[in-house]
Design a protein around this motif. Structure first.
Motif, PDB file in Angstrom:
ATOM      1  N   GLY A 275       0.815  -1.200   0.000  1.00  0.00           N
ATOM      2  CA  GLY A 275       0.000   0.000   0.000  1.00  0.00           C
ATOM      3  C   GLY A 275       0.853   1.256   0.000  1.00  0.00           C
ATOM      4  N   ARG A 280       2.099   1.828  -9.251  1.00  0.00           N
ATOM      5  CA  ARG A 280       1.854   0.395  -9.114  1.00  0.00           C
ATOM      6  C   ARG A 280       1.500  -0.089 -10.515  1.00  0.00           C
ATOM      7  N   THR A 300      -8.297  -6.336  -2.670  1.00  0.00           N
ATOM      8  CA  THR A 300      -7.781  -5.493  -1.590  1.00  0.00           C
ATOM      9  C   THR A 300      -8.396  -5.921  -0.256  1.00  0.00           C
ATOM     10  N   GLU A 301      -8.231  -5.078   0.756  1.00  0.00           N
ATOM     11  CA  GLU A 301      -8.732  -5.418   2.100  1.00  0.00           C
ATOM     12  C   GLU A 301     -10.250  -5.437   2.157  1.00  0.00           C
ATOM     13  N   LEU A 329      -6.165   0.090  -6.996  1.00  0.00           N
ATOM     14  CA  LEU A 329      -5.699  -0.166  -5.627  1.00  0.00           C
ATOM     15  C   LEU A 329      -6.064   0.944  -4.655  1.00  0.00           C
ATOM     16  N   GLU A 331      -4.192   3.106  -3.264  1.00  0.00           N
ATOM     17  CA  GLU A 331      -3.148   3.148  -2.236  1.00  0.00           C
ATOM     18  C   GLU A 331      -3.291   2.064  -1.179  1.00  0.00           C
ATOM     19  N   ALA A 332      -4.146   1.080  -1.393  1.00  0.00           N
ATOM     20  CA  ALA A 332      -4.306  -0.032  -0.460  1.00  0.00           C
ATOM     21  C   ALA A 332      -3.405  -1.195  -0.873  1.00  0.00           C
ATOM     22  N   PRO A 333      -2.953  -2.018   0.093  1.00  0.00           N
ATOM     23  CA  PRO A 333      -2.221  -3.228  -0.290  1.00  0.00           C
ATOM     24  C   PRO A 333      -3.147  -4.174  -1.024  1.00  0.00           C
TER      25      PRO A 333
END
Length: 499
Positions: A275, A280, A300-301, A329, A331-333
């Motif tokens: 994240g 990316r 993602t989460e 994304l 900015e999320a893992p």
């Protein structure tokens, strides 16, 4: 006799009679030689293994490099041997006689040696119980950067996916170097194929590279990637096997080892996209003779909306292409899923930025999941001191349950941490947020390993380890490290003697 030779029908009859006699003898003696084949699937514990870590690339004088290895203990009677030696350069010939570090004879302990002054690849040779479930990696840490590379097993083919040297968003490469090493006792012949956005790229220097036993070399392929923004790299052998690693040096000043990705397939899963801000980007190469359409989705989460349309990437035949993932994304893992209508290879680059300046880059790649019945364990052999670590775990169609256990250099275990990963999500398990790390009583300077175990009844899980220290960033995709491997059925089959 002359009549038989001149009569083709008589000669044919003699050949047929000889073959019939041969198969008849084989049929009669097959119960006696049952141990020579396997009549049904079975498993075996490997008792020999080799791994090679390339000579570390240090971007600054304050960098510290070390190689660590770990093989889990299965029973109290387990014993074996793990030793390391430096490999020679091609023009010197032969492996170095000096042994690096201390020999390890007991599984369940972390083996580690300093490679800060190494100028040659480090070859690890394991026997007995130390060969089963073995994993090893080299980590280089400085004040402003972290690089790590998994020590590679010798193979007949290794794939990579990454950016090229002509990129519109400063992700481009300045230098690309293929590191090749032959830790085995027989000669190897190697070629390097590169798939650019315009098609294949190669040179006479990238074909027919000869490596004798214990030899290593480096091949600069920068001139082959100048006019492309995306690459697929295939290192293959025509004789023997080699351990291949790939070093990417960026125009921003960052250097990273690119992890190998899965061989061409129609489905890939890439875990461990970290994240945060910065580029990316997904890279996909299609080595076949037909164009390929790849459908891409990001896990993602938060559970994915089933109504979301996948991103689509079209890849020309024997070429590569790329796709930006920042919007997907947010900015999320995440975990990236690629589904194509033809065989492809895939990888992802991630940047860490300070404002608009790129301060660090990291790569992740497609891996096989932890799944039953055999691939239920994995090893992260090296956990550097005073660096935050995250385990990024992705589950697709089923809920997954994983236990992470830290193991000190002396084999003592720390508190195990359990992670629940809902289907269709990515879960992050961090040492700075989940209260786990160095086993109690262990010396942090000795480092420690982490063993991942899939719990019974769990669905498959894809994993990667992310290291962070200030702006420094590194990703290590986690591959299964099974203690036992499947044997094929070869009874009454030519595959017993013909590969």
């Amino acid at each position: 006799m002359r009549l038989i030779v001149e009569n083709r029908f008589a000669l044919f009859g003699l050949v047929a009679l000889a073959l019939l006699a041969l198969f008849g003898v084989a049929f009669v003696i097959r119960p006696v030689n049952a141990e020579l084949g396997v009549s049904e699937p079975d498993t075996v514990r490997p008792d020999l293994a080799a791994r090679v870590c390339p000579a570390p690339h240090e971007s600054s004088d304050d960098a510290d490099s070390s190689v660590a290895a770990f093989a889990p203990r299965v029973s109290r009677d387990d014993e074996g041997e793990l030793r390391a030696v430096p490999l020679a350069e091609v023009d010197e010939g032969g492996a170095g006689a000096q042994t690096l570090g201390e020999e390890l004879t007991e599984p369940g302990r972390v083996w580690r040696t300093d490679t800060g002054d190494a100028t040659r690849p480090t070859a690890l040779h394991a026997e007995g119980a130390l060969a089963s479930g073995l994993d090893s990696a080299q980590t280089t840490v400085s004040d402003d950067a972290i690089t790590e590379v998994r020590c590679a097993a010798p193979s007949i083919g290794t794939w990579f996916a990454l950016p090229g040297a002509d990129d519109p968003d400063d992700v481009d490469l300045e230098t690309l170097t293929v590191h090749l090493a032959n830790p085995e006792d027989f000669r190897a012949t190697v070629s390097v194929d590169i798939y650019t956005m315009e098609g294949p790229s190669y040179s006479p220097e990238s074909r027919g590279i000869h490596l004798g036993p214990g030899e290593s070399t480096e091949l600069d392929v920068t001139e082959l990637i100048q006019n492309t923004g995306s690459l697929g790299v295939h290192v293959r052998t025509s004789t023997g096997r080699v351990a291949a690693s790939l070093l990417a040096e960026h125009s921003s000043g960052n250097s990273d080892w690119v992890p190998p990705t899965r061989s061409p397939d129609e489905e890939h899963v890439i875990p461990g996209v970290p994240g945060g801000e910065g580029t990316r980007r997904l890279f996909v190469a299609a080595p076949g003779d037909e164009p390929v359409e790849a459908r891409v989705r990001v896990v993602t989460e938060e559970p994915n909306d089933t109504d979301d349309e996948p991103l689509v990437l079209n890849v020309p035949p024997a070429a590569s292409s790329w796709l930006t993932l920042e919007s997907a994304l947010s900015e999320a893992p995440g975990t990236v899923v690629v589904e194509a209508d033809g065989p492809v290879v895939a990888g992802v680059i991630a940047e860490a930025v300070d404002g608009k300046k790129v301060v660090e880059t990291a790569y992740t790649a497609a891996v096989d999941p932890l799944t039953g019945p055999l691939d239920t364990t994995a090893v992260i052999p090296d956990m550097p001191e005073d660096i935050d670590m995250e385990l990024v775990l992705g589950a697709l169609d089923e809920d997954a349950r994983v236990v992470a256990t830290p193991i000190a250099a002396d084999g003592s275990m720390g508190d195990a941490v359990r992670a629940e990963v809902a289907a269709g999500t990515t879960h992050v398990l961090g040492t700075d947020t989940d209260g786990w790390g160095v086993p109690s009583g262990a010396d942090p300077e000795d480092g420690y390993a982490v063993r991942l175990e899939l719990l019974e009844g769990s669905g498959p899980v894809y994993a990667a380890r992310v290291l962070r220290s200030g702006d420094a960033l590194s990703v290590l995709p986690v591959t299964p490290a099974p203690v036992s491997v499947q044997l094929p059925v070869v009874r009454n089959s030519m595959t017993g003697i013909v590969p």
